[in-house]
Design a protein around this motif. Structure first.
Motif, PDB file in Angstrom:
ATOM      1  N   PRO A 143      28.072  16.955   9.477  1.00 43.08           N
ATOM      2  CA  PRO A 143      28.819  17.424  10.649  1.00 43.08           C
ATOM      3  C   PRO A 143      27.924  18.105  11.677  1.00 43.08           C
ATOM      4  O   PRO A 143      26.956  18.786  11.327  1.00 43.08           O
ATOM      5  N   PHE A 144      28.270  17.903  12.939  1.00 37.65           N
ATOM      6  CA  PHE A 144      27.559  18.540  14.042  1.00 37.65           C
ATOM      7  C   PHE A 144      28.400  19.689  14.588  1.00 37.65           C
ATOM      8  O   PHE A 144      29.588  19.511  14.890  1.00 37.65           O
ATOM      9  N   THR A 145      27.800  20.857  14.684  1.00 39.17           N
ATOM     10  CA  THR A 145      28.473  22.016  15.276  1.00 39.17           C
ATOM     11  C   THR A 145      27.686  22.460  16.503  1.00 39.17           C
ATOM     12  O   THR A 145      26.475  22.735  16.396  1.00 39.17           O
ATOM     13  N   VAL A 256      38.751  28.479  12.333  1.00 39.82           N
ATOM     14  CA  VAL A 256      38.319  27.553  13.390  1.00 39.82           C
ATOM     15  C   VAL A 256      37.516  26.448  12.723  1.00 39.82           C
ATOM     16  O   VAL A 256      36.565  26.723  11.980  1.00 39.82           O
ATOM     17  N   MET A 257      37.910  25.215  12.973  1.00 39.72           N
ATOM     18  CA  MET A 257      37.185  24.068  12.420  1.00 39.72           C
ATOM     19  C   MET A 257      36.592  23.251  13.550  1.00 39.72           C
ATOM     20  O   MET A 257      37.291  22.895  14.501  1.00 39.72           O
ATOM     21  N   TYR A 258      35.300  22.948  13.428  1.00 39.86           N
ATOM     22  CA  TYR A 258      34.662  22.045  14.373  1.00 39.86           C
ATOM     23  C   TYR A 258      34.701  20.619  13.828  1.00 39.86           C
ATOM     24  O   TYR A 258      34.235  20.356  12.718  1.00 39.86           O
ATOM     25  N   GLY A 259      35.294  19.732  14.604  1.00 40.01           N
ATOM     26  CA  GLY A 259      35.314  18.314  14.280  1.00 40.01           C
ATOM     27  C   GLY A 259      34.683  17.556  15.428  1.00 40.01           C
ATOM     28  O   GLY A 259      35.296  16.640  15.993  1.00 40.01           O
ATOM     29  N   THR A 260      33.483  17.959  15.782  1.00 41.70           N
ATOM     30  CA  THR A 260      32.825  17.463  16.992  1.00 41.70           C
ATOM     31  C   THR A 260      31.812  16.368  16.687  1.00 41.70           C
ATOM     32  O   THR A 260      30.790  16.242  17.375  1.00 41.70           O
ATOM     33  N   GLY A 261      32.092  15.589  15.669  1.00 45.41           N
ATOM     34  CA  GLY A 261      31.242  14.453  15.367  1.00 45.41           C
ATOM     35  C   GLY A 261      30.260  14.733  14.247  1.00 45.41           C
ATOM     36  O   GLY A 261      30.155  15.856  13.736  1.00 45.41           O
ATOM     37  N   ARG A 262      29.544  13.695  13.861  1.00 40.38           N
ATOM     38  CA  ARG A 262      28.557  13.774  12.795  1.00 40.38           C
ATOM     39  C   ARG A 262      27.238  13.193  13.280  1.00 40.38           C
ATOM     40  O   ARG A 262      27.221  12.343  14.181  1.00 40.38           O
ATOM     41  N   ASP A 302      25.703   5.330   7.272  1.00 43.14           N
ATOM     42  CA  ASP A 302      25.844   6.189   8.438  1.00 43.14           C
ATOM     43  C   ASP A 302      24.512   6.713   8.959  1.00 43.14           C
ATOM     44  O   ASP A 302      24.411   7.094  10.127  1.00 43.14           O
ATOM     45  N   VAL A 303      23.492   6.750   8.102  1.00 39.13           N
ATOM     46  CA  VAL A 303      22.189   7.252   8.540  1.00 39.13           C
ATOM     47  C   VAL A 303      21.587   6.356   9.626  1.00 39.13           C
ATOM     48  O   VAL A 303      20.726   6.794  10.393  1.00 39.13           O
ATOM     49  N   THR A 304      22.067   5.113   9.730  1.00 37.39           N
ATOM     50  CA  THR A 304      21.604   4.204  10.785  1.00 37.39           C
ATOM     51  C   THR A 304      22.487   4.256  12.023  1.00 37.39           C
ATOM     52  O   THR A 304      22.136   3.670  13.052  1.00 37.39           O
ATOM     53  N   ASP A 305      23.638   4.899  11.917  1.00 39.53           N
ATOM     54  CA  ASP A 305      24.559   5.075  13.050  1.00 39.53           C
ATOM     55  C   ASP A 305      24.911   3.752  13.720  1.00 39.53           C
ATOM     56  O   ASP A 305      24.948   3.656  14.949  1.00 39.53           O
ATOM     57  N   ARG A 306      25.184   2.743  12.887  1.00 35.53           N
ATOM     58  CA  ARG A 306      25.661   1.476  13.446  1.00 35.53           C
ATOM     59  C   ARG A 306      27.194   1.514  13.493  1.00 35.53           C
ATOM     60  O   ARG A 306      27.767   1.871  14.526  1.00 35.53           O
TER      61      ARG A 306
END
Length: 457
Positions: A143-145, A256-262, A302-306
């Motif tokens: 997750p990205f915060t 507060v939850m961040y769901g701003t992408g991975r 997901d590590v390749t983000d395709r």
């Protein structure tokens, strides 16, 4: 040169485990390292626990409907203390299955973090160096915060399953599928939900008309969805987490939850240092055969983000084995992959969005757009506003169905089936020739006769 293993896999998620198992079945000597728990994001902190929470969050509506249909039924408050240990017991069971898969297929498993030392060597967190002819990176994403004052007091989709107790109120920040799914889940479990998204519409990148329908449904259910809103700072107080929005308004939440992408989980792995090319977000750049710029190192998932979906990672892992261990070069087909978003109502989608159809029409000719919206019979009888929305996009000249978007209960199940004719290149007339099954919601897929509008016409 002699190596300890033919293949060393870094990451015990669905893609990595599948590649390890199949490569071992082909006679390769295989090892795998996982620093957290076997099963990866999907099994341990993603698809599986999330879907269990989706199921749990839907029962209140079912009881309401049962009452309307004449059943003596009632429901109290949701008990997280009952659900939580059962959910984690199921995750433990599934992790055990993944471990047994590796063991029964003679894959040596290391419960350790692995970093890449050179083109054929990994170093484990235990200090051990291991060599391999091929290295497969399958570490997934994290997750990205954003860098916001007070962000250390927040949680992400990783931690939401680990809460000791359910909050009375929660702010969910983000507008993607993770944030929107958890807004619906937490609301269904009885939590007061506010969702901030800085953009003009949630589910950016998906079909906008479908996203708008979902947003309207979320708001009608009681979710405080605020578009064009973002967090300026968060302060922990005795009353909870005081959130100051960028417009200056303040509100206190229990969580507060961040769901701003991975982002791809490549930090500190030594990839760039050994010559593996990475993208802007840290993703491993690969060719059509999942090979990196270092010939002995491959990457899947997901590590390749395709396309960041579990079934895609599994297919990439299988294609990797075909290419490397079966001498059958196999690129991965990333076209027309169906997917589902488990909001309430669900969203199933495959193919072109209406926004993407604008570019398609500029080079291929006009695209017809067929839409229908109606009240679902089952919930409508019970007095609930639960509208169904469907959209088909069709090449006006070739008649091929280019996209299918469904917003309805069970959309995830239906899009799997609808994805088959779309992938096969079925035409609108193929859909029309198929007799409707009545009375069902899905029959509308074969009864839309007149386009609502034409793009590029």
């Amino acid at each position: 040169m002699s190596f300890d293993y033919d293949l060393f896999v870094i990451g015990g998620g669905s893609g990595g485990v599948r590649a390890a198992r199949v490569a071992s079945a082909e006679g390769a000597k295989v090892a795998l390292a996982e620093e957290y728990r076997m099963g990866g994001t999907c099994v341990i902190r993603g698809c599986v626990p999330k879907k269990l929470m989706v199921f749990a969050s839907g029962y209140k509506d079912l009881v309401h409907d049962a009452q309307a249909y004449g059943w003596e039924a009632s429901v109290g408050d949701f008990d997280w203390d009952v659900f939580r240990p059962k959910m984690h017991a199921e995750l433990d069971r599934l992790e055990g299955i993944y471990r047994n898969i590796l063991k029964s297929n003679n894959v040596e498993a290391f419960d350790a973090r692995a970093e890449i030392k050179d083109a054929h060597t990994v170093t484990l967190s235990t200090g051990q160096d291991i060599t391999a002819k091929h290295i497969l990176v399958a570490t997934g994403g994290t997750p990205f915060t954003p860098d916001v004052e007070g962000a250390e007091h927040t949680i992400t989709s990783n931690e939401i399953f680990l809460q000791e107790k359910l909050p009375g109120s929660i702010l969910i920040v983000g507008g993607g599928f993770i944030a929107s799914e958890f807004a619906c889940i937490m609301h269904g479990l009885g939590v007061k939900v506010t969702q901030f998204y800085r953009g003009e519409m949630i589910l950016r990148g998906f079909d906008k008309g479908s996203a708008t329908h979902i947003a309207d449904a979320m708001k009608s259910r009681g979710i405080d969805l605020q578009l064009g809103a973002d967090v300026a700072k968060i302060v922990k107080t005795d009353a909870g987490l005081e959130v100051t929005a960028k417009d200056g308004s303040t509100q206190v939440f229990d969580a507060v939850m961040y769901g701003t992408g991975r982002v791809p989980a490549t930090k500190g792995m030594g990839l760039a240092e050994v010559g593996v090319n990475l993208g802007r977000k840290g993703e491993v750049l690969v060719d059509a055969y999942s090979q990196t710029s270092v010939p002995s190192i491959y990457a899947v998932g997901d590590v390749t983000d395709r396309i960041n979906l579990t079934p895609v990672a599994i297919r990439e892992g299988m294609a990797f084995v075909e290419t490397v261990f079966k001498a059958n070069p196999t690129p991965v087909d990333h076209e027309l992959v169906p997917s589902a978003v488990f909001t309430q109502p669900e969203f199933g989608t495959t193919g072109l969005t209406e926004e993407e159809a604008v570019d398609y029409a500029a080079t291929h000719g006009p695209v017809e757009v067929y839409t229908t919206a109606f009240k679902a019979m089952q919930s409508g009888f019970a007095g609930r506003e639960n509208k169904v929305f469907m959209k088909l996009l069709v090449d006006q000249h070739k008649r091929t169905v280019l996209g299918c978007h469904l917003v309805m209960d069970g959309a995830g199940e239906l899009i799997q089936l609808a994805g088959i004719p779309v992938k096969m290149g079925a035409t609108k007339e193929d859909f029309d020739r198929t007799c409707a099954v009545h009375p069902t919601m899905a029959e509308e897929l074969v009864t839309m006769k007149t386009p609502s509008h034409v793009i590029g016409g």
